[in-house]
Design an enzyme around this catalytic site. Structure first.
Site, PDB file in Angstrom:
ATOM      1  N   HIS A  48       0.987  -1.238  -0.024  1.00  0.00           N
ATOM      2  CA  HIS A  48      -0.087  -0.149   0.101  1.00  0.00           C
ATOM      3  C   HIS A  48       0.924   1.204   0.012  1.00  0.00           C
ATOM      4  O   HIS A  48       0.231   2.478   0.183  1.00  0.00           O
ATOM      5  CB  HIS A  48      -0.780   0.087   1.233  1.00  0.00           C
ATOM      6  CG  HIS A  48      -1.955  -0.886   1.179  1.00  0.00           C
ATOM      7  ND1 HIS A  48      -3.433  -0.730   0.638  1.00  0.00           N
ATOM      8  CD2 HIS A  48      -2.128  -2.230   1.630  1.00  0.00           C
ATOM      9  CE1 HIS A  48      -3.956  -1.897   0.977  1.00  0.00           C
ATOM     10  NE2 HIS A  48      -3.292  -2.987   1.272  1.00  0.00           N
ATOM     11  N   LYS A  54      -8.064  14.063   4.679  1.00  0.00           N
ATOM     12  CA  LYS A  54      -7.189  12.881   4.539  1.00  0.00           C
ATOM     13  C   LYS A  54      -6.340  13.201   5.622  1.00  0.00           C
ATOM     14  O   LYS A  54      -6.077  14.256   6.358  1.00  0.00           O
ATOM     15  CB  LYS A  54      -6.519  12.922   3.136  1.00  0.00           C
ATOM     16  CG  LYS A  54      -5.695  14.172   2.785  1.00  0.00           C
ATOM     17  CD  LYS A  54      -5.076  14.095   1.283  1.00  0.00           C
ATOM     18  CE  LYS A  54      -6.179  14.121   0.162  1.00  0.00           C
ATOM     19  NZ  LYS A  54      -5.930  13.012  -0.844  1.00  0.00           N
ATOM     20  N   ARG A  55      -5.333  12.234   5.763  1.00  0.00           N
ATOM     21  CA  ARG A  55      -4.337  12.143   6.959  1.00  0.00           C
ATOM     22  C   ARG A  55      -3.323  13.433   6.554  1.00  0.00           C
ATOM     23  O   ARG A  55      -3.197  14.073   5.379  1.00  0.00           O
ATOM     24  CB  ARG A  55      -3.429  11.073   6.993  1.00  0.00           C
ATOM     25  CG  ARG A  55      -3.954   9.711   7.760  1.00  0.00           C
ATOM     26  CD  ARG A  55      -4.293  10.213   8.800  1.00  0.00           C
ATOM     27  NE  ARG A  55      -3.359  10.343   9.856  1.00  0.00           N
ATOM     28  CZ  ARG A  55      -2.585   9.411  10.733  1.00  0.00           C
ATOM     29  NH1 ARG A  55      -3.286   8.337  10.631  1.00  0.00           N
ATOM     30  NH2 ARG A  55      -1.732   9.607  11.306  1.00  0.00           N
ATOM     31  N   LYS A  97       1.167  14.438   0.880  1.00  0.00           N
ATOM     32  CA  LYS A  97      -0.165  14.862   0.506  1.00  0.00           C
ATOM     33  C   LYS A  97      -0.318  16.345   0.208  1.00  0.00           C
ATOM     34  O   LYS A  97      -1.307  16.815  -0.567  1.00  0.00           O
ATOM     35  CB  LYS A  97      -1.291  14.443   1.401  1.00  0.00           C
ATOM     36  CG  LYS A  97      -1.231  12.910   1.558  1.00  0.00           C
ATOM     37  CD  LYS A  97      -2.167  12.546   2.683  1.00  0.00           C
ATOM     38  CE  LYS A  97      -2.425  10.866   3.006  1.00  0.00           C
ATOM     39  NZ  LYS A  97      -2.651  10.165   1.977  1.00  0.00           N
ATOM     40  N   THR A 157      -8.490   6.902  -2.016  1.00  0.00           N
ATOM     41  CA  THR A 157      -9.607   6.527  -1.930  1.00  0.00           C
ATOM     42  C   THR A 157     -10.665   7.486  -1.871  1.00  0.00           C
ATOM     43  O   THR A 157     -11.780   7.207  -2.220  1.00  0.00           O
ATOM     44  CB  THR A 157     -10.078   5.080  -1.184  1.00  0.00           C
ATOM     45  OG1 THR A 157      -9.536   5.437   0.114  1.00  0.00           O
ATOM     46  CG2 THR A 157      -9.448   3.838  -1.774  1.00  0.00           C
ATOM     47  N   LYS A 190     -14.373   8.744  -3.522  1.00  0.00           N
ATOM     48  CA  LYS A 190     -15.829   9.009  -2.765  1.00  0.00           C
ATOM     49  C   LYS A 190     -16.237  10.443  -3.176  1.00  0.00           C
ATOM     50  O   LYS A 190     -17.434  10.720  -3.346  1.00  0.00           O
ATOM     51  CB  LYS A 190     -15.329   9.187  -1.135  1.00  0.00           C
ATOM     52  CG  LYS A 190     -15.087   7.797  -0.677  1.00  0.00           C
ATOM     53  CD  LYS A 190     -14.436   7.798   0.846  1.00  0.00           C
ATOM     54  CE  LYS A 190     -13.898   6.140   0.983  1.00  0.00           C
ATOM     55  NZ  LYS A 190     -12.772   6.296   1.971  1.00  0.00           N
TER      56      LYS A 190
END
Ligand code: 26V
Length: 814
Positions: A355, A543-544, A549, A651, A655
């Site tokens: 992952h 998100k985290r 990111k 993911t 969504k």
């Protein structure tokens, strides 16, 4: 049997009285909640038994999904939807003066996961049950789930998540199915009948007690099982009186140490903290899980020779990789099988998903720690390594560098990803580009050696939770427009494409989006006393919080936009609300400073009347599954802006798409496949490609200072981090500033800044053309079926696990 409202009421009242021994008029909200949980459980239990019986007696295979994390969220409403009892239940309870949505609020989120990896496991369980596939989860019943985040003076503060405080209505403790797991001690060798015996002695025993949670299939009879293990001491009675004073204290300490194994979920995501307790957690649940699977197999089958024809075990990242030596241990030490046969069975049973490619997240354990904690398992890993290295030698004679780079044991460490690659039959990445990077970069040596093992399985999300449950109005509109078939086959959402240009359908989608935005605006007003305009563009990054990111890229763009607005308050832009949410690992300083930066910027921007409400910034506290269910349906723009190559899949991007948001993103992870599905005109792409990023890493040539000096917008916003522009001490954000300039901007934020600003300008223009925007939004919804976890799980079932649909016969209800 048709369940009527009257019948449901009767069930509820009877259950209430038997549980609480008082009149319903005396009920507290918690009584009401617990009663409903018990009523729903009764609807589930017969089907659950029937499912278990069917699986036990069939001549087919079952899958076990091993994961340290399952991020389920709330289950009450989801289970009612799946059992098709939502309406009846709502109406029946209303007549009793009980509001379902209020009592649902009392359920704590089951937050046994950090983020993407744990939520994926939950979506996969949902899809397995939906597809009537025999597939179960295996994990740890953490007493404390992922910490609760509070924001105090702009900073993240972590509080424990005591989710089991009022009990858990969904779980069943199975004390009779407990098994023993052994740590420490030594291994004595002996001989008997020409066999070497490995006798593990002087170990510390831990009792693993399973708690089973039903995983309900959507409008079918399937109920699969999520089995979570809890650590207890094996001492029958904790009888203090038999200890003298010293032993008493030791006994208490021992109990505490044992129970600490399942005490808390590690809040790290993509970063390895090599604590021995974490390794204990890994072996604890893996050993318990494999023992219980073998035990169950032996109840129905005589010969372990065919184990791999009845059982598939999947390991979610490397965390459960000890499943490989543990299965070997049981087959060899307990079942007296020879090494070769045991190895053949093991490597045909186990499959592995990677992952992340972030080097700091690749698990490795110091050999001395590993060997002390797990002496017998270490011997097996050692033997696996010896045999593997000698076969490498056959293929690459003399190439020591290559052999060392692939060995399971090297440089004093056990390399968990190498063990996973050697001991499993399948290795998959979670989006096309991620699998290519695994094959060609991160695991290229393994790809050379085992090309047949590698495959891609692009992630997916369950449309039951992320559309039907979270966005019921949109779900109804879809059903009214194309019928209900999409609920059985998400691909059918594609039919919506015919309505992308239909003004009536467009208006309806718009109306629903506005409704969802108004609901989120009300929540924001209520929680943070900030008024956000539902007519502004809701631009969301949830998100985290992590460097790769790039939440700070989003921040720098907002600062730039703010600067433009201050210069020209009449700037012609559509008003924007930037919404953030996410948790930082407690030990990750830069991520925590990012949260402080977002909150500081929000405090400045939201109070500035000069910019005429054209810009608002909100940080939503404690992002979790339930909050996500409120945010995704209200988003116009989905921020997927990771440094290309770093986000394995994502993911959240799916969504948002399923709820009609437009992605602004890099060519990373599943964004690439989203673009392939919707076409380049229905997504806004910017930034470096993965190849360009990897080339910079390999060849150098990147200089952040050049961008700082060459682009006045960049210089201005970076300087604003350290020149008192923000109402904090001068050094508060110096580490972020220095990360860009003195550590050469590891994640290429400055490099992508300019194209990101352009991309946002494009978003602004597109939104101003309402017809075009709605058409894009509908196109995204229509193509989101490709990212249903039903599709992903069908592929795992077919290509990796070889499991099949097993319908469960109808059961009389009561
Ligand atoms: C890794 C580690 C490493 C060592 C200790 C703690 C710890 C905890 C969690 C993890 C897993 C990190 C990997 C992860 O969450 N990957 C995410 O997986 C998602 C599902 O495949 C994917 O969509 C995200 O892109 C990816 O970052």
């Amino acid at each position: 049997m048709i369940i009527t409202k009257e019948y449901f009421k009767k069930l509820y009242l009877d259950k209430f009285q038997s549980m609480h021994g008082k009149e319903i008029t005396e009920a507290t909200p918690m009584d009401q909640y617990l009663t409903l949980g018990a009523v729903i459980r009764d609807f589930i239990s017969r089907k659950w038994i029937a499912s278990n019986n069917t699986y036990a007696t069939m001549e087919d295979k079952e899958t076990y999904y091993f994961s340290l994390e399952f991020l389920l969220g709330k289950l009450m409403n989801a289970n009612l939807l799946k059992l098709n009892l939502g309406e009846i239940c709502t109406e029946a309870l209303e007549e009793l003066g009980i509001h379902l949505d209020q009592i649902e609020e009392l359920e704590p989120d089951a937050g046994l996961g950090n983020g993407g990896l744990g939520r994926l496991a939950a979506c996969f369980l949902d899809s397995l049950a939906f597809l009537q596939l025999p597939g179960h989860g295996c994990g740890i019943r953490y007493k404390y789930g992922f910490f609760e985040q509070k924001i105090v003076d702009g900073y993240q503060v972590e509080l424990p998540d005591n989710w089991l405080k009022y009990g858990n209505v969904w779980e069943i403790r199975k004390a009779d199915k407990a098994v023993e797991v052994r740590f420490g001690g030594n291994v004595r060798l002996d001989q008997a009948d020409g066999r070497t015996l490995f006798i593990h002695e002087n170990f510390d025993p831990v009792l693993a007690v399973p708690y089973d949670t039903p995983i309900v299939g959507f409008r079918n009879n399937t109920i699969n099982t999520l089995r979570l293990w809890s650590a207890e001491t094996t001492m029958k009675d904790f009888d203090f009186s038999t200890f003298n004073r010293g032993d008493y204290l030791n006994a208490v300490k021992y109990k505490y140490e044992v129970e600490s194994i399942s005490q808390v979920l590690y809040p790290d995501d993509n970063h390895l903290e090599g604590r021995v307790l974490r390794l204990k957690q890994q072996y604890f649940f893996v050993s318990a899980g494999i023992q219980s699977i073998v035990r169950r197999y032996k109840k129905h089958h005589a010969d372990l020779k065919y184990f791999h024809e009845r059982v598939a075990i999947h390991i979610n990242d490397t965390h459960p990789v000890l499943a490989i030596p543990e299965l070997m241990r049981i087959l060899i030490d307990e079942e007296e099988m020879g090494w070769d046969e045991a190895w053949e069975i093991t490597t045909r049973t186990i499959s592995y998903t990677n992952h992340t490619i972030l080097p700091e997240a690749l698990e490795k354990w110091p050999i001395d720690i590993f060997q002390t904690l797990l002496p017998r398992i270490y011997m097996i890993v050692h033997e696996i390594n010896e045999r593997f290295c000698s076969s490498l030698w056959q293929k690459y004679p003399g190439d020591w560098n290559k052999i060392r780079s692939m060995a399971v044991l090297s440089d004093g460490y056990v390399h968990m990803a190498h063990l996973a690659a050697v001991g499993s039959k399948s290795i998959n990445g979670v989006a096309k580009i991620h699998t290519e990077i695994l094959k060609n970069q991160v695991m290229s040596n393994f790809y050379d050696y085992y090309p047949h093992k590698f495959n891609n399985k692009t992630n997916g999300i369950t449309p039951r939770r992320w559309l039907l449950k979270s966005n019921p109005k949109l779900a109804h509109l879809i059903t009214d427009t194309i019928g209900s078939d999409w609920l059985q086959d998400s691909k059918k959402l594609q039919q919506l494409e015919h309505y992308a240009h239909d003004p009536v359908f467009q208006e309806e989608t718009h109306r629903i989006k506005q409704h969802n935005k108004a609901a989120l605006a009300a929540l924001i007003q209520d929680k943070y006393q900030v008024a956000v305009d539902p007519n502004s563009i809701f631009d969301v990054q949830i998100k985290r919080i992590h460097g790769y990111k790039r939440q700070v890229l989003n921040v720098l763009h907002i600062m730039n936009l703010y600067n433009r607005l201050r210069e020209d308050p009449n700037l012609d832009i559509h008003p924007r609300t930037f919404i953030f949410g996410g948790k930082a690992a407690p030990s990750y300083y830069m991520a925590k400073q990012t949260i402080k930066l977002i909150n500081t910027l929000a405090s400045v921007v939201n109070q500035d009347s000069r910019i005429k409400d054209k810009l608002k910034v909100i940080f939503m506290e404690n992002y979790n599954v339930s909050l996500g269910e409120q945010i995704f349906p209200a988003a116009d723009v989905s921020e997927q802006i990771s440094t290309a190559s770093k986000e394995a899949s994502g993911t959240g991007n799916m969504k948002f798409m399923m709820n009609g948001a437009i992605t602004i993103g890099t060519l990373d992870g599943a964004n690439i496949e989203i673009k392939e599905e919707v076409g380049k005109d229905n997504i806004v792409i910017f930034g470096l490609t993965a190849d360009q990023v990897l080339k910079y890493y390999q060849e150098g040539g990147y200089n952040a200072w050049n961008l700082y000096h060459g682009d006045s917008r960049i210089k201005t916003v970076l300087d604003q981090l350290v020149n008192n522009f923000l109402p904090v001490g001068p050094d508060e954000f110096r580490s972020i500033y220095e990360g860009f300039l003195y550590h050469n901007d590891e994640y290429f934020v400055l490099k992508d800044f300019s194209s990101y600003v352009d991309a946002h300008n494009q978003i602004n223009q597109l939104y101003n053309n309402r017809y075009k925007w709605l058409q894009m939004s509908i196109c995204n919804i229509a193509h989101s079926g490709k990212f249903s976890s039903d599709k992903t799980i069908s592929e795992y079932a077919r290509d990796i696990w070889n499991i099949h649909t097993i319908p469960i016969p109808d059961q009389p209800m009561f």
